[in-house]
Write a protein that holds these residues in place. Sequence first.
Motif, PDB file in Angstrom:
ATOM      1  N   LEU A 197       0.795  -1.012   0.069  1.00 45.54           N
ATOM      2  CA  LEU A 197       0.002   0.169   0.010  1.00 45.54           C
ATOM      3  C   LEU A 197       0.899   1.323  -0.106  1.00 45.54           C
ATOM      4  O   LEU A 197       0.537   2.275  -0.501  1.00 45.54           O
ATOM      5  CB  LEU A 197      -0.880   0.074   1.184  1.00 45.54           C
ATOM      6  CG  LEU A 197      -1.980   1.123   1.271  1.00 45.54           C
ATOM      7  CD1 LEU A 197      -2.816   1.368   0.210  1.00 45.54           C
ATOM      8  CD2 LEU A 197      -2.589   0.965   2.623  1.00 45.54           C
ATOM      9  N   ASP A 198       1.926   1.187   0.727  1.00 47.12           N
ATOM     10  CA  ASP A 198       2.689   2.424   0.769  1.00 47.12           C
ATOM     11  C   ASP A 198       3.538   2.561  -0.471  1.00 47.12           C
ATOM     12  O   ASP A 198       3.712   3.888  -1.037  1.00 47.12           O
ATOM     13  CB  ASP A 198       4.001   2.233   2.025  1.00 47.12           C
ATOM     14  CG  ASP A 198       3.424   2.285   3.107  1.00 47.12           C
ATOM     15  OD1 ASP A 198       2.390   2.867   3.540  1.00 47.12           O
ATOM     16  OD2 ASP A 198       4.121   1.894   4.305  1.00 47.12           O
ATOM     17  N   LEU A 220       0.879   4.199  -3.079  1.00 44.49           N
ATOM     18  CA  LEU A 220       0.391   5.627  -2.453  1.00 44.49           C
ATOM     19  C   LEU A 220       1.486   6.715  -2.554  1.00 44.49           C
ATOM     20  O   LEU A 220       1.472   7.786  -2.837  1.00 44.49           O
ATOM     21  CB  LEU A 220      -0.129   5.809  -1.028  1.00 44.49           C
ATOM     22  CG  LEU A 220      -1.466   4.918  -0.800  1.00 44.49           C
ATOM     23  CD1 LEU A 220      -1.962   5.008   0.392  1.00 44.49           C
ATOM     24  CD2 LEU A 220      -2.576   5.113  -1.756  1.00 44.49           C
ATOM     25  N   ASP A 230      -4.648  10.571  -1.022  1.00 40.69           N
ATOM     26  CA  ASP A 230      -5.687  10.343   0.030  1.00 40.69           C
ATOM     27  C   ASP A 230      -6.917   9.836  -0.964  1.00 40.69           C
ATOM     28  O   ASP A 230      -7.562   9.010  -0.439  1.00 40.69           O
ATOM     29  CB  ASP A 230      -5.938  11.936   0.665  1.00 40.69           C
ATOM     30  CG  ASP A 230      -4.812  12.288   1.602  1.00 40.69           C
ATOM     31  OD1 ASP A 230      -4.091  11.386   2.149  1.00 40.69           O
ATOM     32  OD2 ASP A 230      -5.126  13.524   1.898  1.00 40.69           O
ATOM     33  N   ARG A 277      -6.262   6.108  -1.785  1.00 39.48           N
ATOM     34  CA  ARG A 277      -6.288   5.251  -0.587  1.00 39.48           C
ATOM     35  C   ARG A 277      -7.983   4.954  -0.656  1.00 39.48           C
ATOM     36  O   ARG A 277      -8.155   3.799  -0.486  1.00 39.48           O
ATOM     37  CB  ARG A 277      -5.667   5.815   0.578  1.00 39.48           C
ATOM     38  CG  ARG A 277      -5.671   4.871   1.981  1.00 39.48           C
ATOM     39  CD  ARG A 277      -5.132   5.319   3.232  1.00 39.48           C
ATOM     40  NE  ARG A 277      -4.671   4.263   3.960  1.00 39.48           N
ATOM     41  CZ  ARG A 277      -5.459   3.497   4.745  1.00 39.48           C
ATOM     42  NH1 ARG A 277      -6.905   3.888   4.692  1.00 39.48           N
ATOM     43  NH2 ARG A 277      -5.506   2.575   5.474  1.00 39.48           N
TER      44      ARG A 277
END
Length: 592
Positions: free
Chosen positions: A161-162, A165, A172, A175
Amino acid sequence: MTVKVDPITLDIIENALKNARSEMDGVVVRISLSPVIREQHDEFPMICDAKGRMVVGQFGSYIPAIVEKFEGDLNEGDVFVWNDPYACKGSISHNNDWCVMMPIFHQGVLVGFSSIFGHMVDVGGKVPGSMPFDARTIWEEGLRIPPVRIYDKGVLNKGVLDIMLNNTRTPDMNRADLMALIAGCRTAATRVQELCDRFGRDSYVAACDMLLDRTREAMKVLIDKYISEEPVSFTDYVDDDGLGNGPFKMTLSIYRRGDKAVFDWTGTDPQAEGPINFHIHEGLCKLFFGVYMIMAFDPSVLFNEGFYDLFEIVLPEGSLLNPRFPAALSNRLNTHTRFFDCQAGALGQRAPHLSMAAGYGTSPHFIFTGHDKNNKYFQLMELLFGGVPGRPRGDGLDGHAWWPLFSATPIEYIENYYPVLVESYRPIRDSGGPGLHRGGAGIEKIYRVLEPGKVSIHDDREVVPPWGINGGQFGGTSSKWLIKAGSEEPTRIPSKIDNLAVGAGDRIVFRTAGAGGWGDPFERDAEIVARDVRYDLVSAEQAKNGYGVVVTADERVDRHATETLRAAMRAERGAPAPFNFGFEPPLREAAE
């Protein structure tokens, strides 16, 4: 032992699955943040059986290609994510579409899959929005994610996920949108498990098989009735690839071989240098043909993948529809929607009374980026719509989306969250092709920007008009204009452009293409033509020249003059042509 499912139970399960699919939509739009998903609904859910075949949905299944990569290593609580078209055999077709999939288990037994993909407003790359008009390779179009687990047995893989993003200008929004897609899949899993509890797992599995088989049998009838053994061919064109190349030819031939329908794209131009290539999955290609045949010929048929083995697809390698890696793909919708026009033109030759004309033929988008007075970055992306084709049942829709569930972004939303005023939003007069059933009108949207920034625009059908069918005439083309603050002189800008500098008070005039008409315009009720004149959809000049209808100064029909004019125009024209492409001679020479 084969489980028998009675007709009533089958109908209940069918409609429960349809409702679950709709509930997936509802969950996604309530959780997402981006206007593209939250307001415009650019997300596509489906529910599949344990073999990965779509039972309900819209875009068709890519599940087998993903499961193959993990060699059956599927666990309860797993959620997979990817966006790389080349890594998943074209199951999604550009990097902006993030796709999630989860296996559905019932008491430890795999009973199906739920999946959704949605358009992210930004996935990195060299321009905001991640769809550079001049990209030559996919490397320029943002982060590429191969199929990976975002949840492993229910535990979030924070590292994945990091990375995702960290490679977007809008973390934002991305996500929230990603978690919305995952929540939608989990909702579907819950509903499927409830069906297994209610009717028994074996009955649920058998019902899915029956729904697929029923669609297959219905498709066999449609193939036999509407597809001949003698090939029929049709050609349409994409304007350009953003790099000055084009028009690009797309040629489709359709014929029947025994029980199978063959859809052959031989003759389509080689892949483009620019990003209009459409790396289409073979199953997705089958699905597009299937949904058209169902919607055009028998809408009562449940849309699923039961018919896949009845279709054969030919996609020449290295062509616009099967490009070689690392061809750029980000603006593939110009080609994608022309795909629909080609199948309408080909299938319409066997059943012209059931076919439709050509539409606005892309997915126009407007992107405005910059920093507001508080130095906060903003990125507005909006999909615009155009004319939907004239069709057997009536006029085409004005300023509507190709995709049935898409909707326009509310002006209040745009003006509340972004430094933009929408000064005008209206159908374009005379952009719908004349016909017994008029083609849908394109739309004109005028944006006044309130802060300096950069604008990107991508559109098509600026050169090649949307054609008419069965005597219908071609529709209007698109155009884009910039009006600088303090001036009223518009400057035309290309249909594909990135990072156009704009200042506070500048206006962008975005005009999309209309659609072709269906049927002989001289057969259209003159009173309806006069009504369209009063509604400012048709000018008095087009009423006269396109429909043979003479309208008085008070916008009423002059019946005697109309009858006289129509008789003369019919005699001069003769029998109406099956297609009206509207090519100007220079374009015809370039296209051929």
